[in-house]
Write a protein that holds these residues in place. Sequence first.
Motif, PDB file in Angstrom:
ATOM      1  N   GLU A 136     -11.599  -5.882  17.458  1.00 52.38           N
ATOM      2  CA  GLU A 136     -10.153  -5.693  17.461  1.00 52.38           C
ATOM      3  C   GLU A 136      -9.759  -4.244  17.213  1.00 52.38           C
ATOM      4  O   GLU A 136      -8.582  -3.899  17.300  1.00 52.38           O
ATOM      5  CB  GLU A 136      -9.507  -6.579  16.400  1.00 52.38           C
ATOM      6  CG  GLU A 136      -9.619  -8.063  16.692  1.00 52.38           C
ATOM      7  CD  GLU A 136      -9.110  -8.930  15.556  1.00 52.38           C
ATOM      8  OE1 GLU A 136      -8.591  -8.356  14.565  1.00 52.38           O
ATOM      9  OE2 GLU A 136      -9.222 -10.162  15.644  1.00 52.38           O
ATOM     10  N   GLY A 137     -10.744  -3.394  16.888  1.00 48.53           N
ATOM     11  CA  GLY A 137     -10.447  -1.989  16.655  1.00 48.53           C
ATOM     12  C   GLY A 137      -9.934  -1.680  15.271  1.00 48.53           C
ATOM     13  O   GLY A 137      -9.459  -0.564  15.018  1.00 48.53           O
ATOM     14  N   LEU A 138     -10.016  -2.638  14.347  1.00 51.63           N
ATOM     15  CA  LEU A 138      -9.489  -2.418  13.002  1.00 51.63           C
ATOM     16  C   LEU A 138     -10.483  -1.707  12.094  1.00 51.63           C
ATOM     17  O   LEU A 138     -10.079  -0.971  11.188  1.00 51.63           O
ATOM     18  CB  LEU A 138      -9.087  -3.759  12.372  1.00 51.63           C
ATOM     19  CG  LEU A 138      -7.919  -4.484  13.053  1.00 51.63           C
ATOM     20  CD1 LEU A 138      -7.696  -5.844  12.408  1.00 51.63           C
ATOM     21  CD2 LEU A 138      -6.655  -3.644  12.984  1.00 51.63           C
ATOM     22  N   VAL A 139     -11.765  -1.943  12.300  1.00 49.75           N
ATOM     23  CA  VAL A 139     -12.792  -1.270  11.502  1.00 49.75           C
ATOM     24  C   VAL A 139     -13.868  -0.739  12.435  1.00 49.75           C
ATOM     25  O   VAL A 139     -13.963  -1.146  13.597  1.00 49.75           O
ATOM     26  CB  VAL A 139     -13.421  -2.221  10.452  1.00 49.75           C
ATOM     27  CG1 VAL A 139     -12.363  -2.792   9.526  1.00 49.75           C
ATOM     28  CG2 VAL A 139     -14.180  -3.348  11.135  1.00 49.75           C
ATOM     29  N   GLN A 140     -14.664   0.169  11.919  1.00 46.66           N
ATOM     30  CA  GLN A 140     -15.778   0.703  12.697  1.00 46.66           C
ATOM     31  C   GLN A 140     -17.000   0.833  11.807  1.00 46.66           C
ATOM     32  O   GLN A 140     -16.896   0.992  10.583  1.00 46.66           O
ATOM     33  CB  GLN A 140     -15.428   2.058  13.294  1.00 46.66           C
ATOM     34  CG  GLN A 140     -15.103   3.134  12.278  1.00 46.66           C
ATOM     35  CD  GLN A 140     -14.720   4.446  12.938  1.00 46.66           C
ATOM     36  OE1 GLN A 140     -15.089   4.721  14.071  1.00 46.66           O
ATOM     37  NE2 GLN A 140     -13.962   5.276  12.222  1.00 46.66           N
ATOM     38  N   ASN A 171      -4.589   0.164  23.308  1.00 44.83           N
ATOM     39  CA  ASN A 171      -3.542   0.237  24.324  1.00 44.83           C
ATOM     40  C   ASN A 171      -2.932  -1.135  24.532  1.00 44.83           C
ATOM     41  O   ASN A 171      -3.606  -2.157  24.382  1.00 44.83           O
ATOM     42  CB  ASN A 171      -4.104   0.722  25.674  1.00 44.83           C
ATOM     43  CG  ASN A 171      -4.495   2.175  25.669  1.00 44.83           C
ATOM     44  OD1 ASN A 171      -3.667   3.056  25.848  1.00 44.83           O
ATOM     45  ND2 ASN A 171      -5.777   2.443  25.463  1.00 44.83           N
ATOM     46  N   GLN A 172      -1.658  -1.153  24.883  1.00 41.32           N
ATOM     47  CA  GLN A 172      -1.035  -2.367  25.401  1.00 41.32           C
ATOM     48  C   GLN A 172      -0.217  -1.986  26.632  1.00 41.32           C
ATOM     49  O   GLN A 172       0.326  -0.889  26.706  1.00 41.32           O
ATOM     50  CB  GLN A 172      -0.158  -3.056  24.358  1.00 41.32           C
ATOM     51  CG  GLN A 172       1.035  -2.261  23.873  1.00 41.32           C
ATOM     52  CD  GLN A 172       1.878  -3.066  22.887  1.00 41.32           C
ATOM     53  OE1 GLN A 172       1.533  -4.184  22.510  1.00 41.32           O
ATOM     54  NE2 GLN A 172       2.989  -2.498  22.469  1.00 41.32           N
ATOM     55  N   ILE A 173      -0.184  -2.881  27.610  1.00 42.18           N
ATOM     56  CA  ILE A 173       0.458  -2.613  28.888  1.00 42.18           C
ATOM     57  C   ILE A 173       1.752  -3.421  28.977  1.00 42.18           C
ATOM     58  O   ILE A 173       1.771  -4.609  28.666  1.00 42.18           O
ATOM     59  CB  ILE A 173      -0.458  -2.990  30.064  1.00 42.18           C
ATOM     60  CG1 ILE A 173      -1.869  -2.399  29.859  1.00 42.18           C
ATOM     61  CG2 ILE A 173       0.138  -2.525  31.382  1.00 42.18           C
ATOM     62  CD1 ILE A 173      -1.925  -0.911  29.800  1.00 42.18           C
ATOM     63  N   VAL A 174       2.825  -2.754  29.380  1.00 45.21           N
ATOM     64  CA  VAL A 174       4.126  -3.408  29.531  1.00 45.21           C
ATOM     65  C   VAL A 174       4.613  -3.216  30.959  1.00 45.21           C
ATOM     66  O   VAL A 174       4.509  -2.115  31.517  1.00 45.21           O
ATOM     67  CB  VAL A 174       5.166  -2.823  28.554  1.00 45.21           C
ATOM     68  CG1 VAL A 174       6.565  -3.353  28.852  1.00 45.21           C
ATOM     69  CG2 VAL A 174       4.785  -3.151  27.120  1.00 45.21           C
ATOM     70  N   ARG A 230     -10.323   1.790  10.376  1.00 42.74           N
ATOM     71  CA  ARG A 230     -10.029   2.839  11.355  1.00 42.74           C
ATOM     72  C   ARG A 230      -8.563   3.241  11.305  1.00 42.74           C
ATOM     73  O   ARG A 230      -7.677   2.434  11.040  1.00 42.74           O
ATOM     74  CB  ARG A 230     -10.325   2.346  12.776  1.00 42.74           C
ATOM     75  CG  ARG A 230     -11.761   2.077  13.069  1.00 42.74           C
ATOM     76  CD  ARG A 230     -11.937   1.606  14.498  1.00 42.74           C
ATOM     77  NE  ARG A 230     -11.538   2.618  15.466  1.00 42.74           N
ATOM     78  CZ  ARG A 230     -11.541   2.434  16.765  1.00 42.74           C
ATOM     79  NH1 ARG A 230     -11.888   1.267  17.267  1.00 42.74           N
ATOM     80  NH2 ARG A 230     -11.182   3.393  17.589  1.00 42.74           N
ATOM     81  N   GLY A 231      -8.338   4.530  11.595  1.00 42.30           N
ATOM     82  CA  GLY A 231      -6.997   4.976  11.911  1.00 42.30           C
ATOM     83  C   GLY A 231      -6.742   4.636  13.372  1.00 42.30           C
ATOM     84  O   GLY A 231      -7.555   4.958  14.240  1.00 42.30           O
ATOM     85  N   LYS A 232      -5.661   3.961  13.655  1.00 41.95           N
ATOM     86  CA  LYS A 232      -5.468   3.417  14.986  1.00 41.95           C
ATOM     87  C   LYS A 232      -4.088   3.751  15.525  1.00 41.95           C
ATOM     88  O   LYS A 232      -3.080   3.448  14.896  1.00 41.95           O
ATOM     89  CB  LYS A 232      -5.653   1.901  14.955  1.00 41.95           C
ATOM     90  CG  LYS A 232      -5.594   1.218  16.309  1.00 41.95           C
ATOM     91  CD  LYS A 232      -5.811  -0.259  16.150  1.00 41.95           C
ATOM     92  CE  LYS A 232      -5.712  -0.985  17.477  1.00 41.95           C
ATOM     93  NZ  LYS A 232      -5.823  -2.445  17.321  1.00 41.95           N
ATOM     94  N   ALA A 233      -4.049   4.407  16.689  1.00 47.45           N
ATOM     95  CA  ALA A 233      -2.793   4.667  17.385  1.00 47.45           C
ATOM     96  C   ALA A 233      -2.769   3.807  18.641  1.00 47.45           C
ATOM     97  O   ALA A 233      -3.580   3.992  19.540  1.00 47.45           O
ATOM     98  CB  ALA A 233      -2.674   6.144  17.745  1.00 47.45           C
ATOM     99  N   THR A 234      -1.877   2.839  18.677  1.00 48.05           N
ATOM    100  CA  THR A 234      -1.772   1.946  19.830  1.00 48.05           C
ATOM    101  C   THR A 234      -0.665   2.431  20.744  1.00 48.05           C
ATOM    102  O   THR A 234       0.501   2.463  20.354  1.00 48.05           O
ATOM    103  CB  THR A 234      -1.491   0.500  19.390  1.00 48.05           C
ATOM    104  OG1 THR A 234      -2.566   0.046  18.559  1.00 48.05           O
ATOM    105  CG2 THR A 234      -1.370  -0.418  20.598  1.00 48.05           C
ATOM    106  N   LEU A 235      -1.028   2.829  21.946  1.00 41.45           N
ATOM    107  CA  LEU A 235      -0.059   3.326  22.918  1.00 41.45           C
ATOM    108  C   LEU A 235       0.459   2.177  23.767  1.00 41.45           C
ATOM    109  O   LEU A 235      -0.307   1.354  24.250  1.00 41.45           O
ATOM    110  CB  LEU A 235      -0.706   4.377  23.826  1.00 41.45           C
ATOM    111  CG  LEU A 235       0.192   4.944  24.940  1.00 41.45           C
ATOM    112  CD1 LEU A 235       1.293   5.804  24.346  1.00 41.45           C
ATOM    113  CD2 LEU A 235      -0.620   5.729  25.941  1.00 41.45           C
ATOM    114  N   THR A 236       1.780   2.130  23.942  1.00 41.19           N
ATOM    115  CA  THR A 236       2.389   1.198  24.877  1.00 41.19           C
ATOM    116  C   THR A 236       2.562   1.909  26.208  1.00 41.19           C
ATOM    117  O   THR A 236       3.322   2.870  26.308  1.00 41.19           O
ATOM    118  CB  THR A 236       3.753   0.702  24.366  1.00 41.19           C
ATOM    119  OG1 THR A 236       3.565   0.029  23.111  1.00 41.19           O
ATOM    120  CG2 THR A 236       4.382  -0.268  25.357  1.00 41.19           C
TER     121      THR A 236
END
Length: 263
Positions: A55-59, A241-244, A71-77
């Motif tokens: 899920e990208g929450l930990v590494q 990433n998430q796609i809209v 993890r530091g996580k930047a999710t781009l829309t």
Amino acid sequence: MAQPRYRQIANELRDQIALGTLREGDRLPTEPQLQDQYGASRNTVRDATALLVNEGLVQRVPGRSGGMVVRGKATLTFHAHRAEMPAQPTAETDAWRSEVVAQGYEASQDFSLTIKSVSPDLAERLHVEPDSVAVLRRCVRYVNGQPSSLQDTYYPMDLAEEVRELLSPKDVPQGTTRLLAERGHEQVAYYDEYVSRMPIPEETHLLGLQPGTTVLLHIRTGYTERRPLRVSFNVFAGDRNQIVTTQGDIRIIARFRPEESSE
């Protein structure tokens, strides 16, 4: 029906991350500690932490000072329906960079250019001869310094010979879509395809993907009134990433979701 034990453990750890009890850079308890805490087997604990990794929450960080780290996580829309459209001709940067900045992140990218023989599939998409060559412009795109996506865009050679900037080993500040529109090659239609799959080794390396992380492949063919102009293969890291996309009158959507306003 009760959830499997590993999912229950993952849910509790996920909640701690969401609430800030576990913050960016914090280490999760060790496997033996988690086994004792939850009365679970080693395999159950490993399945739980593997879920959080995917899920990208930990590494996983190697070494004696490593372990499972939040993890530091930047999710781009990514707004696929308006990406690269030259709707704002006064904008000073390309659409992707503008979108990243609008969401409060820092944008950067590495650029490269090569001349490639086209595959039969690509020749069909571009309506060029199978034995022809095309210009490949690649961008490795970063959000807050973390690799986020790859974009490989192919242009027919005859177009590149007319619009010489496409052959430059430098990025185009305003974006190639706007550049081509300025030169009389406005793209008026797009054909989009989406494929979810596991990454190839090159993508895993360039995007710094954790094992088990999927990617979303977005293939966009851009058309002028006369011809297919280019094909872009966008590879998005699935954990950041998430796609809209939207259909119909965007003003109605923006009434209830102000963040979708184009103003």
